[in-house]
Scaffold this motif. Structure first.
Motif, PDB file in Angstrom:
ATOM      1  N   GLU A  22       0.854  -1.193   0.000  1.00 18.95           N
ATOM      2  CA  GLU A  22       0.000   0.000   0.000  1.00 18.95           C
ATOM      3  C   GLU A  22       0.888   1.241   0.000  1.00 18.95           C
ATOM      4  O   GLU A  22       2.047   1.194   0.414  1.00 18.95           O
ATOM      5  N   TYR A  23       0.321   2.351  -0.459  1.00 17.81           N
ATOM      6  CA  TYR A  23       0.996   3.635  -0.297  1.00 17.81           C
ATOM      7  C   TYR A  23       1.053   3.989   1.181  1.00 17.81           C
ATOM      8  O   TYR A  23       0.144   3.657   1.957  1.00 17.81           O
ATOM      9  N   LEU A  24       2.127   4.667   1.566  1.00 18.38           N
ATOM     10  CA  LEU A  24       2.295   5.115   2.949  1.00 18.38           C
ATOM     11  C   LEU A  24       2.473   6.628   2.943  1.00 18.38           C
ATOM     12  O   LEU A  24       3.249   7.169   2.148  1.00 18.38           O
ATOM     13  N   TYR A  25       1.755   7.312   3.841  1.00 18.60           N
ATOM     14  CA  TYR A  25       1.780   8.768   3.899  1.00 18.60           C
ATOM     15  C   TYR A  25       2.134   9.235   5.306  1.00 18.60           C
ATOM     16  O   TYR A  25       1.655   8.671   6.298  1.00 18.60           O
ATOM     17  N   TYR A  26       2.941  10.298   5.371  1.00 19.29           N
ATOM     18  CA  TYR A  26       3.327  10.894   6.639  1.00 19.29           C
ATOM     19  C   TYR A  26       2.547  12.189   6.892  1.00 19.29           C
ATOM     20  O   TYR A  26       2.135  12.873   5.958  1.00 19.29           O
ATOM     21  N   ASN A  27       2.389  12.496   8.156  1.00 23.57           N
ATOM     22  CA  ASN A  27       1.842  13.787   8.565  1.00 23.57           C
ATOM     23  C   ASN A  27       2.974  14.786   8.737  1.00 23.57           C
ATOM     24  O   ASN A  27       4.154  14.406   8.839  1.00 23.57           O
ATOM     25  N   PRO A  28       2.651  16.085   8.792  1.00 19.93           N
ATOM     26  CA  PRO A  28       3.712  17.101   8.969  1.00 19.93           C
ATOM     27  C   PRO A  28       4.562  16.896  10.218  1.00 19.93           C
ATOM     28  O   PRO A  28       5.736  17.272  10.239  1.00 19.93           O
ATOM     29  N   ASP A  29       3.971  16.291  11.267  1.00 23.35           N
ATOM     30  CA  ASP A  29       4.741  16.077  12.507  1.00 23.35           C
ATOM     31  C   ASP A  29       5.564  14.798  12.479  1.00 23.35           C
ATOM     32  O   ASP A  29       6.181  14.425  13.471  1.00 23.35           O
ATOM     33  N   GLY A  30       5.574  14.075  11.333  1.00 26.32           N
ATOM     34  CA  GLY A  30       6.371  12.865  11.211  1.00 26.32           C
ATOM     35  C   GLY A  30       5.625  11.591  11.526  1.00 26.32           C
ATOM     36  O   GLY A  30       6.147  10.497  11.262  1.00 26.32           O
ATOM     37  N   THR A  31       4.436  11.680  12.088  1.00 26.11           N
ATOM     38  CA  THR A  31       3.654  10.476  12.328  1.00 26.11           C
ATOM     39  C   THR A  31       3.133   9.922  11.003  1.00 26.11           C
ATOM     40  O   THR A  31       3.086  10.625   9.988  1.00 26.11           O
ATOM     41  N   ILE A  32       2.763   8.652  11.017  1.00 24.57           N
ATOM     42  CA  ILE A  32       2.285   7.981   9.810  1.00 24.57           C
ATOM     43  C   ILE A  32       0.761   7.916   9.848  1.00 24.57           C
ATOM     44  O   ILE A  32       0.169   7.590  10.884  1.00 24.57           O
ATOM     45  N   GLN A  33       0.135   8.209   8.721  1.00 24.98           N
ATOM     46  CA  GLN A  33      -1.312   8.097   8.657  1.00 24.98           C
ATOM     47  C   GLN A  33      -1.723   6.622   8.680  1.00 24.98           C
ATOM     48  O   GLN A  33      -1.039   5.773   8.091  1.00 24.98           O
ATOM     49  N   PRO A  34      -2.820   6.298   9.349  1.00 28.59           N
ATOM     50  CA  PRO A  34      -3.290   4.905   9.365  1.00 28.59           C
ATOM     51  C   PRO A  34      -3.434   4.368   7.947  1.00 28.59           C
ATOM     52  O   PRO A  34      -3.840   5.085   7.024  1.00 28.59           O
ATOM     53  N   ILE A  35      -3.100   3.102   7.767  1.00 22.69           N
ATOM     54  CA  ILE A  35      -3.073   2.486   6.438  1.00 22.69           C
ATOM     55  C   ILE A  35      -4.271   1.558   6.281  1.00 22.69           C
ATOM     56  O   ILE A  35      -4.470   0.650   7.093  1.00 22.69           O
ATOM     57  N   ALA A  36      -5.049   1.802   5.227  1.00 23.15           N
ATOM     58  CA  ALA A  36      -6.155   0.909   4.885  1.00 23.15           C
ATOM     59  C   ALA A  36      -5.637  -0.168   3.937  1.00 23.15           C
ATOM     60  O   ALA A  36      -4.878   0.120   3.010  1.00 23.15           O
ATOM     61  N   GLN A  37      -6.040  -1.393   4.170  1.00 22.75           N
ATOM     62  CA  GLN A  37      -5.636  -2.505   3.298  1.00 22.75           C
ATOM     63  C   GLN A  37      -6.641  -2.614   2.152  1.00 22.75           C
ATOM     64  O   GLN A  37      -7.843  -2.745   2.390  1.00 22.75           O
ATOM     65  N   THR A  38      -6.155  -2.558   0.920  1.00 22.11           N
ATOM     66  CA  THR A  38      -7.018  -2.474  -0.248  1.00 22.11           C
ATOM     67  C   THR A  38      -6.709  -3.578  -1.250  1.00 22.11           C
ATOM     68  O   THR A  38      -5.667  -4.232  -1.175  1.00 22.11           O
TER      69      THR A  38
END
Length: 544
Positions: free
Chosen positions: A310-326
Motif C-alpha cells: 500500500e501507499y504510505l503517507y506521513y503527517n507534517p509532525d512525522g507520524t504515519i497516517q493509518p493504512i487501509a488494506q485495499t
C-alpha cells in the motif's frame, strides 16, 4: 514471521525461471497490474523490500503448507520491479538447508546492501544441541543471489538470548544508519537490538531491549529525516490476531514513543509482517494477507499467505497516517497527503480525587521498590512471565489476586507488574476493587463491598505502555484500613474480550497465602491451577 504455536493456539520447492509475472486470475477475478496480492505465482509471506539502483527487490518466504499444516517453509524467493506494478521472479535465492547447521523453517528474512555485497539475514530452526530458533547471515555479490552462508554458524542463537522460550530469535531486520552503523533488531516475544560490526557478520557489543507496548514480533526499522521508526506486529501474546503498531525515536536506541496502530489485522491471516521503503519519492508499506487462490484451487490460509503493498503517507509532525488494506493497491495513483495531527499521549486519569496512577516504572523489575508490607513474589520480572487479560481463554470480566495481611495498617499503595500492552482508554476503562474476605485462610471469594469506592470502584484510563510496574498511590485519598489476620482480594474489572490491560502471572504458585483468580475462579494455565499475579501491597504498618 509466523508466531510460534505456543501463542497460535493450534491454528492450523517449486522452481521458477526468471520470468515476468503477468497478472492472471489464479481462480479469482483478473487482476490489474499493481493490485493486491502483488505476487501471484506461489504463496508468499514476510515481505522485505530493498531499493537498489532504481529497482525494488522484494524478498519473501515461500508458504507451502497443505491442509492440516501450520507452516511449511523451505526457501526464500526474490522478485524485482521498476514501476511497483510489474514484478519479475528470480526464483529461490536460498534454501534453509544451505545453512548446514539449520534443519528447517525458512522464516522471515531481510537483505541489505553494504560494502559492495548483499547480506541476507534469516530466521531458521537450529539443529542439535540448541534445537531452537536462530538467525543466520548469508552473502552474495548480486541482489538476486545465489546467497551462501557467511559464517558457518548462527549469528544469533538461543544461547545468545537465554530464557524460557526457544523461539526468541526470529524475524531479523537490519538498518544501516547515515553514519554507517548497522543495527540488527529481532525477537518474539521480546524485541532485541544489537550493533553489527562493519563486516556485517558479527555482533558488536551488548544486546539491548526495545520496550514498546503490545510487541509480538516482526520488527522493521527505518528512518525519515531525523526520526527513527520501529514498526512491528502486535497483540498476538494477548490472544488476538496481529495488528501493526509503530513507535518513533530520536535515536535508534530510543527512547521510543508509542504511536498506536498503523493497520488492522490482515484478511484471513492471523499474522502480519511489515516492510517499509521509499522508492522514487513515494513511500510504500508491504505486508501479507491470505486472500490468494492458486490455479490448483489452493486458497489462502494461515500457512498460505500472499504479499501485498500500500501507499504510505506521513503527517507534517512525522507520524504515519493509518493504512487501509485495499485490493486496488498501487494500481491507482497515490493520493495527495492530507494533514493530520496524531493524538498525544495522555496522563493516567482516575475517577477518584487523591488517587494517582504512575505507570511504566521499572520496565523489568527484579524487585519491588521501597518496602511493601507483602508481595506475592520477590522477583516479578523473572517469575511473572504470562500476560493475562480480559480476553484470556474464552474471555472474562475480572482478574483478582488474594493476599493475607499480618499487621494492622492503612492502604497507601498497590503495585502490580503489567505486561506489554499495559493501557486502556476512556471507552474501555478498568475498575479497581478491594474486598475484605474475613479471617478464613485461602478463601475463594465473591464480590462484596468494594472498599475502594463504596460499591462504585475506582475507574482508571491511561495510554498504552510497555511492560512495567503500574502503581496506584492512595496517599492523598481516604485510605482503607487493612486488618491483621484478614484476607483480601484485589481485583481488576473490565470489558470481556477488550484486553485493555495485561497483568502478569507466575507459572507456578509463588505465594502460599493467596492465589490468582480469573472470573473469580482459580486461574488455570495449561489446565493446571495454582498461580499468582505479581502484586505488592504497601501500608502504614511496618513490614514483618
Amino acid at each position: 514471521m509466523p508466531v510460534p504455536k505456543q501463542f497460535l493456539y493450534a491454528a492450523l520447492f517449486v522452481a521458477l525461471g526468471q520470468a515476468a509475472l503477468a497478472p492472471c486470475s489464479y481462480g479469482q477475478a483478473a487482476a490489474k497490474p499493481g493490485e493486491n496480492p502483488i505476487i501471484r505465482d506461489v504463496f508468499t509471506a514476510d515481505p522485505a523490500p530493498l531499493v537498489y539502483k532504481n529497482k525494488v527487490y522484494l524478498y519473501v518466504g515461500h508458504d507451502e503448507a497443505k491442509e492440516g499444516q501450520m507452516f511449511n517453509m523451505n526457501d526464500w524467493r526474490c522478485y524485482s520491479t521498476t514501476d511497483m506494478k510489474h514484478w519479475t521472479a528470480h526464483g529461490p535465492v536460498m534454501n534453509v538447508r544451505d545453512f548446514k547447521w539449520a534443519t528447517k523453517d525458512a522464516w522471515a528474512s531481510q537483505v541489505v546492501a553494504r560494502n559492495g555485497k548483499f547480506y541476507f539475514y534469516a530466521a531458521v530452526q537450529e539443529g542439535a544441541p540448541a534445537n531452537a530458533k536462530a538467525i543466520g547471515v548469508a552473502v552474495s555479490d548480486s541482489p538476486t543471489g545465489p546467497f551462501v552462508d557467511a559464517r558457518g554458524s548462527a549469528l544469533v542463537s538461543d544461547k545468545t538470548t537465554p530464557g524460557p522460550n526457544g523461539w526468541d530469535d526470529i524475524d531479523p531486520t537490519v538498518f544501516v544508519d547515515d553514519d554507517g552503523t548497522a543495527w540488527l533488531a529481532w525477537g518474539n516475544p521480546n524485541c532485541y537490538l544489537a550493533k553489527l560490526k562493519p563486516n556485517m557478520t558479527e555482533l558488536d557489543g551488548p544486546i539491548q531491549r526495545i520496550e514498546v507496548p503490545n510487541y509480538t514480533e516482526g520488527p522493521w526499522l527505518h528512518k525519515r529525516g531525523n526520526l527513527y521508526y520501529l514498526t512491528y506486529a502486535a497483540f498476538a501474546h494477548q490472544g488476538m490476531s496481529e495488528k501493526m503498531c509503530y513507535a518513533t525515536a530520536p535515536k535508534v536506541t530510543g527512547p521510543w514513543t508509542y504511536r498506536g496502530i498503523l493497520t488492522d489485522q490482515a484478511k484471513n491471516s492471523y499474522t502480519i509482517h511489515p516492510g517499509i521503503v521509499e522508492f522514487k519519492k513515494q513511500w510504500y508499506f508491504f505486508y501479507h494477507n491470505a486472500t490468494l487462490t492458486l490455479p490448483t484451487g489452493e486458497s489462502g490460509a494461515l500457512g498460505r499467505r500472499s504479499v501485498c503493498v500500500e501507499y504510505l503517507y506521513y503527517n507534517p509532525d512525522g507520524t504515519i497516517q493509518p493504512i487501509a488494506q485495499t485490493v486496488a493497491s498501487v494500481s491507482v495513483p497515490p493520493k495527495p497527503s492530507t494533514s493530520r495531527t496524531a493524538p498525544h499521549a495522555s496522563a493516567p486519569a482516575t475517577s477518584a480525587p487523591g488517587v494517582s496512577v504512575v505507570q511504566n516504572l521499572l520496565p523489568r523489575p527484579a524487585q519491588w521498590p521501597g518496602a511493601p508490607l507483602l508481595s506475592t513474589m520477590p522477583d516479578p520480572a523473572n517469575t511473572a512471565l504470562d500476560n493475562i487479560s480480559f480476553n484470556h481463554d474464552k474471555g472474562g470480566t475480572n482478574l483478582g489476586q488474594t493476599f493475607r495481611v499480618q499487621a494492622d495498617g492503612k492502604l497507601t499503595r498497590i503495585d502490580l507488574f503489567g505486561g506489554d500492552g499495559l493501557g486502556t482508554d476512556t471507552k474501555q476503562s478498568v475498575t479497581l476493587a478491594l474486598y475484605d474476605l474475613g479471617t478464613q485462610e485461602n478463601p475463594a471469594y465473591a464480590p462484596g463491598t468494594n472498599l475502594l469506592g463504596g460499591g462504585q470502584g475506582l475507574a482508571i484510563a491511561y495510554t498504552p505502555q510497555p511492560a512495567g510496574l503500574l502503581q496506584f498511590d492512595f496517599a492523598g485519598a481516604n485510605q482503607v484500613p487493612l486488618l491483621a489476620g484478614h484476607s483480601y482480594a484485589f481485583e481488576l474489572q473490565g470489558l470481556e474480550k477488550s484486553a485493555p490491560l495485561f497483568w502478569r502471572a507466575s507459572r507456578q504458585e509463588a505465594y502460599a497465602a493467596g492465589g490468582a483468580y480469573f472470573n473469580r475462579q482459580p486461574l488455570r494455565l495449561n489446565d493446571k491451577p495454582g498461580y499468582d499475579f505479581a502484586l505488592a501491597v504497601y501500608t502504614t504498618a511496618a513490614p514483618k
